[in-house]
Structures are given as C-alpha cells and as structure tokens.
Design a protein around this motif. Structure first.
Motif, PDB file in Angstrom:
ATOM      1  N   LYS A 180      37.767   0.231 -25.888  1.00 55.25           N
ATOM      2  CA  LYS A 180      39.049  -0.234 -26.418  1.00 55.25           C
ATOM      3  C   LYS A 180      40.119  -0.253 -25.329  1.00 55.25           C
ATOM      4  CE  LYS A 180      39.208   2.740 -29.887  1.00 55.25           C
ATOM      5  NZ  LYS A 180      39.686   3.419 -31.106  1.00 55.25           N
ATOM      6  N   HIS A 185      33.427  -3.777 -30.110  1.00 53.99           N
ATOM      7  CA  HIS A 185      34.762  -4.238 -29.713  1.00 53.99           C
ATOM      8  C   HIS A 185      34.692  -5.531 -28.899  1.00 53.99           C
ATOM      9  CE1 HIS A 185      38.993  -3.297 -29.779  1.00 53.99           C
ATOM     10  NE2 HIS A 185      39.094  -3.596 -28.502  1.00 53.99           N
ATOM     11  N   SER A 239      42.483  -8.728 -25.964  1.00 60.34           N
ATOM     12  CA  SER A 239      41.863  -7.433 -25.703  1.00 60.34           C
ATOM     13  C   SER A 239      42.041  -7.031 -24.245  1.00 60.34           C
ATOM     14  CB  SER A 239      40.370  -7.480 -26.054  1.00 60.34           C
ATOM     15  OG  SER A 239      39.725  -6.298 -25.654  1.00 60.34           O
TER      16      SER A 239
END
Length: 728
Positions: A116, A340, A429
């Motif tokens: 993350k 993710h 991201s």
C-alpha cells in the motif's frame, strides 16, 4: 551474519535503502560477505562503507524499525516465486503449514501486489489485517529462523483463508486439502474454475480435455489466442515441450515468467485447442503456493489464463470475479488476501537458434522496478517529478518520483473502459506510495490517446509530446545505454503510430547522431483505409499494397471490392506500417482466416517461415541488385505474389521475405556508414527475424535488442522519459 561476525549494532531501512550501523573487529569482512552471500531475490545496485563518530554502545545486533514518515527513495520489491523450503513445508503432512498455500518466508511470496505504501513493512501492506499467532510471532522474532522479520509471515491459524463455491453460490465445506481434492474432482469432469492467485484470478481447466478447453474459449470469447499451460514440474514439461537449460533457469527464478516454447510431443494435451494454428505454447511453472497445490493435486497439465473477459483487466476481488467471471467459471476458489496491485503473468521467449531473450509482457515478478537507470537520474538535475503516460495499446506508464525509475506492470489496451479505470487507479496508487504529483507529463503525439484523459486530474505541470516511434528508439537507446555513442541506426518496426497528420508510421529508420534523432528511411508508404479494420482484416492490407489487385479479387464480395478499391485509390492517409506488411504477406501465403488478436497473422507467418529455416533452404533476397532509399513495399510484394503463383512452398517464400527485410537493413546501414544497430517495436518480437539479423548482420554490426523491456508498446513510456531527458 552479524552474530556470526561477532558484530553489535542494528540494521534498518531508511530513505536510501538498507543501512547497517555496527561495531566490531570484522566489519570489513562482514561488508564483503554481504555481497557474496546476498539472497538471489535481492539486487544490490550501490553500496559503500564508512566510519562515523557515535557515542552509542550496543549490547547486541538487532533490527530497528523504519522511522515514521520517512520519504523512501528505494526500489519497490516485486513479487517472488515460492522458494523450495516453503514448498517442502506445504507438502509435508507433519508440518503446521501443510496445504497452506500462502506459506512464505523472507525469500519468497507476494510483495508489490500487496504493498500500500513504502517501505515494505507489514503495517504498510494488506497483510497487516492478519495478526500473527504466538507461533508465527516467535518465528518472526527469532534470528535463526527463516521467517525472522518476514513481513508476509502467516499460517493456517492466523493467516489467509480459502473457500470454494460454485457459480450458483453453494459453498463446499472442508479442510484446505479437501478443497483442492474437490477441485481436482471437478476439473476431471471438465469443469472450469476461477482461482484467486497472489496477483489476481486465473481461469483453469484440464489441458488434456479438448471439450473443456473449447468451452473455456467460447465462454471467455477468445477464439484463437493461445492459452498458457501450467505444468507441475520441469520433468513433466520436458515430456511435451523443447526445454533448454536457460529456460529451466528462468522457470526456477524468483520471477518465474511464462515462457513460450516449441511443442515437442502433443501426447494427450489438447494442443489444437490450446494453441490453434501454432506449434508453440506458453509454459508456466507453479510459482505460488496456490498453483503448486492445484497442479500437484490434479496431477495433469492445466490451462492457466488471466481471469478476465478477452481485452479486460485481470479480476482481483471476490465481487469483481463473481460478477465478471460468473458466466465463465463453474467454481470459484476465493481467498481473503486483498490484492492492491493486480498483475498478469510475465511472458518471455528465447529465439530458437541464438537464444536471444524476447520479452512479450513485463509484469508480475519484474514490475515495477527498472534498475541501472543512474544516467537518467543524473540528467534530471532539477529533480523534477515526471510521469510518462506511454501508449494506448499494451500500456505501461513510467514515473520518476525520486532517485529511481519505476515502470508499471503491463496494463493493457486503454480503449477498454475497465482497463482505462485500472490505469487511472494504478497511477493514483503510485502517487500515494511515492507521495508525489507530476511536474512534467510526457505523452504521445497522437491527439486522441485515452491515457491523456488523466492529465485533467493534475495541476501545476508542464507537458511534452513525443512521437511514438522516436519513443521506441529512445527506449532501446536507454535500455542499452547508447546515448553516448557517436552514431546509431534505429530500426523501429511495429503496427501503427501517429506520424504526421497524413501519415501512420510503422516501418521506420532513425539515425541518432550529434545528439539528434532523424528519420532517414522507411518502408514505402501504401494507402491506409478503414482505421482499425485494416489491422483486423489482413486482406485489406494485401489489397492496398498489391500492384495487381485482380489477383486478390477472390477474397472480397462485390460490395467490398467496390468500396475498398475506391477508398484505396482516393486515400489521402498513407502508412509505412511493417505490421500491416506482415499481415498482407501472411494473407497471400495462405492465412486467410479472420484475425482475433493483434499479431496473429504475423505469428502464423513466422511459424511457417521458421519451419523452412530449420530445413536449411537457400535464401533469396527479393531486392538483390536493387538500389533504393526506402524499402520498396510494392516491389517485394509483387515478387512474393509471383513466387506464390509459381507454386513455391509458402514457408520458403515467407523465409525469403524475412531475409529480404534483413538484407534491406544491411543496405540502409551501409549507406549511412553505421556500425551500431538498435531494434525496437512489436515486429521485433519475431524470433526468426532476430535470429536472421544475428546471422546476417552480426559480424558486420553491433546489434542491440530489448531484453529488460518488451520491444512492443510497453516500452513507450520508458522511451518517452529517455527522449525527454536526453533530447529536451
């Protein structure tokens, strides 16, 4: 190792990488030994040792947690294949991790797919929600244990859970072993399963069952594009395929990509359904616990293809999989691991004769790092934060948020709405991971590329347009570190790229000299009509190139003939597309079937030409004795049509076509007195073309081919960055 060398101090991650502060008499030896014994999955790109003044006195050696809010400036760790030690535990009936597919250690398991934010600490990953049980915690804290500070450490008691359900929602109850045995039973009946792997869902069925494979094709809407096949081990692979020692090394590497290789013995495999009209297949080694368990339990080869509808991004969540794959899969093997960064499997090939590495798709295991880009970072003297958007087809993007270059995983065709959403989500991201907003955005010259829509999401930036094929050339110049060379000829051949308002480029020669890049030659233009339809219907390219169109009248109905010939005659847009030239030649040599995926006709042409190459026929240069500035498209095509009429074998004609192109490169290189040749563009995924180039040109010239990146449009974003930093 520190304890072995009787050192005291600590090791930690900081903004520059791994820092070790230690005291003792054997520090120099310890430093040297780290380089000798570093794990195979590690990459030491820079190191130094120096003495510092400190008042600290250490009682032992320990791992110091990374400080909060440190701006990290190191590579992201890619996903690693399961190591042999963890695999042994998975299949050991007496081990607590028996049949636990997420068994990992410091040397293996998912990394990038579960990250993350920086640095790679448990609290910054999706694994954080799984709190370690006392046994796992004891392993984590024990310096003598293989799981000492393993951020992905878990076991059946505290870790990721799996469950099996059918497409009607009925769940199967049982242990992990029971679940895999139930799957085996259903696969044996010809059922299709959607299995959630560590980077996304895979669709699987019995590769020996032709009806099951055909049904998967029908449901997935993938008529002809080859499927990858999962084998339980190297020895099983070798029964069916030609496998070299070099390929075995790559299968067993921490990246463990799919490798396209030649079929040796079809045996019981449904190869006609797996890889229609081809004589090769993408072979997959079980790189994760999930794949090891399913392949070992089932005992036979399995189809393992991306869990998506054809053209859409790979599914990664339970809801997404059941909604999108519900009409494809009979059963779902879900798990509680959040993904993710979903990724497709990486795909590579080695040319048959010279074993030249060719990357078809750079993704899981390789992304997102690009090592050894020091020159690029040095050129970015103002430390600008850069985003390169890449192309629209086979998209990747490249970012420079710090002192490293990161190239995203393969994302795909952005004309697909879901794929564009994945692109936008992945860019966001990266912004979060690296805490950056782009100051420079690099984009393609094409005014309507979908990836340019994301520009409106940013503020306070500058943009620069970079032509598609110049980006390709810049990409190989960057990968092979050729920017300091006196003179390099770039041979950039692909399907299409926006050249000018009235030209679609695709068969280009660029000369890099005196820090300038000039287009100096090309494939002679022919009419470009009907946009994307031309790339999906090779007969249109053949008609556009042919000087005697009556020979092709058989392929068109009356209405098509009238419309197409009229459009060609009046066309104001021209193209130098080498990809469409290959399509045209493939069509007239016998591949008259509809095209369902990019490169299909060229792959067929390569196959029949490779067979002729292996029969050692004498080559013919269709341009021998000719003088030309640009490769004469129509002249070569006319020769091919004459050869076909004479009854010559199609494979031999195809081989001579490949050979003629290589000899044309030689003539153009000699004209410009160049000794160094660099190749890029999707056409250079053709292994025969590469082997012929090495045979014919290798003694006279230095040849440079992509090895870290794919020659196709995946390298555009990296090329844009190289072009901007070197030629701005």
């Amino acid at each position: 190792m520190a304890e072995e060398f009787q050192l005291k101090g600590y090791v930690s991650n900081d903004e520059l990488g791994v820092v070790i502060l230690c005291q003792g008499e054997n520090v120099e030896d310890f430093f040297k030994e780290i380089h000798r014994r570093n794990p195979k999955s590690s990459e030491i790109i820079f190191s130094k040792i120096k003495k510092i003044e400190t008042t600290e006195i250490f009682e032992n050696f320990y791992i110091k947690p990374t400080e909060k809010n440190v701006v990290i400036d190191i590579p992201l760790t890619p996903d690693f294949a399961t190591c042999q030690s963890c695999e042994n535990e998975i299949f050991d009936e007496k081990n607590p991790r028996y049949f636990y597919p997420f068994t990992t250690c410091t040397q293996c398991g998912p990394r990038y797919s579960i990250t993350k934010k920086f640095p790679f600490e448990r609290e910054n990953t999706v694994i954080e929600v799984f709190k370690m049980c006392p046994n796992c915690l004891a392993e984590y804290r024990n310096p003598d244990n293989v799981r000492f500070h393993s951020q992905t450490n878990s076991c059946p008691n505290c870790g990721i859970q799996i469950w099996l359900k059918d497409n009607q929602g009925e769940e199967f109850k049982g242990t992990n072993k029971d679940i895999f045995e139930k799957l085996t039973e259903e696969l044996s009946k010809g059922k299709i399963i959607a299995l959630k792997n560590t980077a996304g869902y895979l669709l699987m069925c019995d590769a020996t069952n032709s009806e099951a494979v055909s049904e998967l094709r029908k449901r997935k809407r993938r008529p002809t594009k080859p499927f990858a096949v999962l084998f339980s081990g190297i020895s099983i692979m070798q029964e069916y395929l030609e496998i070299s020692e070099l390929q075995i090394q790559h299968f067993k590497s921490s990246e463990s990509p799919i490798i396209v290789t030649k079929i040796k013995d079809k045996k019981d495999l449904a190869f006609d359904e797996i890889s229609p009209n081809m004589n090769s297949v993408g072979a997959m080694f079980p790189y994760s616990g999930m794949l090891k368990l399913i392949s070992k339990t089932f005992g036979k080869p399995l189809i393992a293809t991306s869990g998506n509808f054809h053209g859409s991004p790979i599914c990664s969540t339970t809801e997404e999989a059941e909604q999108i794959l519900g009409k494809i899969a009979d059963f779902f093997l879900h798990n509680t691991l959040e993904i993710h960064h979903p990724q497709d499997d990486s795909v590579i090939k080695f040319s048959p004769k010279h074993q030249q590495k060719i990357v078809f798709r750079r993704s899981r295991g390789f992304a997102p790092n690009y090592f050894f880009a020091e020159e690029l970072i040095e050129l970015n003297q103002e430390k600008k934060k850069i985003l390169s958007l890449g192309g629209d087809l086979k998209n990747t993007f490249t970012v420079v948020p710090n002192n490293h270059v990161y190239i995203s995983e393969y994302i795909g065709d952005l004309a697909n709405f879901e794929t564009y959403e994945r692109f936008e989500k992945t860019v966001k991201s990266y912004q979060k991971i690296f805490n950056f907003s782009p100051e420079i955005i690099l984009k393609d010259l094409h005014p309507k590329y979908e990836n340019q829509n994301i520009i409106s999401k940013f503020s306070n930036f500058q943009t620069q347009e970079i032509q598609h094929h110049k980006a390709h050339f810049a990409s190989i110049l960057g990968e092979k570190k050729l920017w300091n060379k006196e003179k390099v000829l770039g041979i950039v051949w692909d399907g299409i790229g926006f050249g000018t308002s009235d030209e679609i480029w695709g068969g280009e020669f660029f000369l890099f000299k005196n820090q300038k890049m000039d287009r100096v030659a090309q494939l002679e233009n022919f009419a470009w009509i009907l946009g994307d339809k031309m790339s999906k219907s090779p007969k249109i390219s053949a008609l556009s190139i042919s000087e005697n169109s009556e020979d092709l009248k058989f392929a068109f109905d009356e209405n098509e003939w009238k419309i197409y010939t009229n459009l060609i005659e009046k066309s104001e847009v021209k193209t130098s597309s080498m990809g469409r030239f290959f399509d045209a030649v493939s069509f007239v040599l016998g591949n008259e079937k509809p095209i369902f995926f990019e490169g299909e006709s060229a792959m067929w042409l390569e196959k029949i030409s490779q067979q002729a190459f292996e029969n050692n026929i004498k080559f013919t240069d269709y341009l021998e004795g000719e003088n030309f500035e640009n490769i004469p498209t129509k002249k070569i095509f006319s020769k091919i049509m004459e050869e076909k009429k004479s009854g010559r074998n199609a494979g031999e004609i195809g081989l001579n076509f490949h050979y003629t192109l290589i000899k044309a490169i030689e003539k153009i290189a000699e004209k410009f007195e160049v000794k160094e040749l660099a190749f890029s563009g999707g056409v250079w995924q053709n292994a025969l073309l590469i082997d012929l180039a090495i045979d014919v040109l290798g003694e006279k010239f230095m040849l440079y081919f992509h090895e870290k990146l794919s020659p196709n449009d995946e390298n555009i974003s990296f090329g844009q960055l190289n072009y901007y930093l070197n030629l701005k």
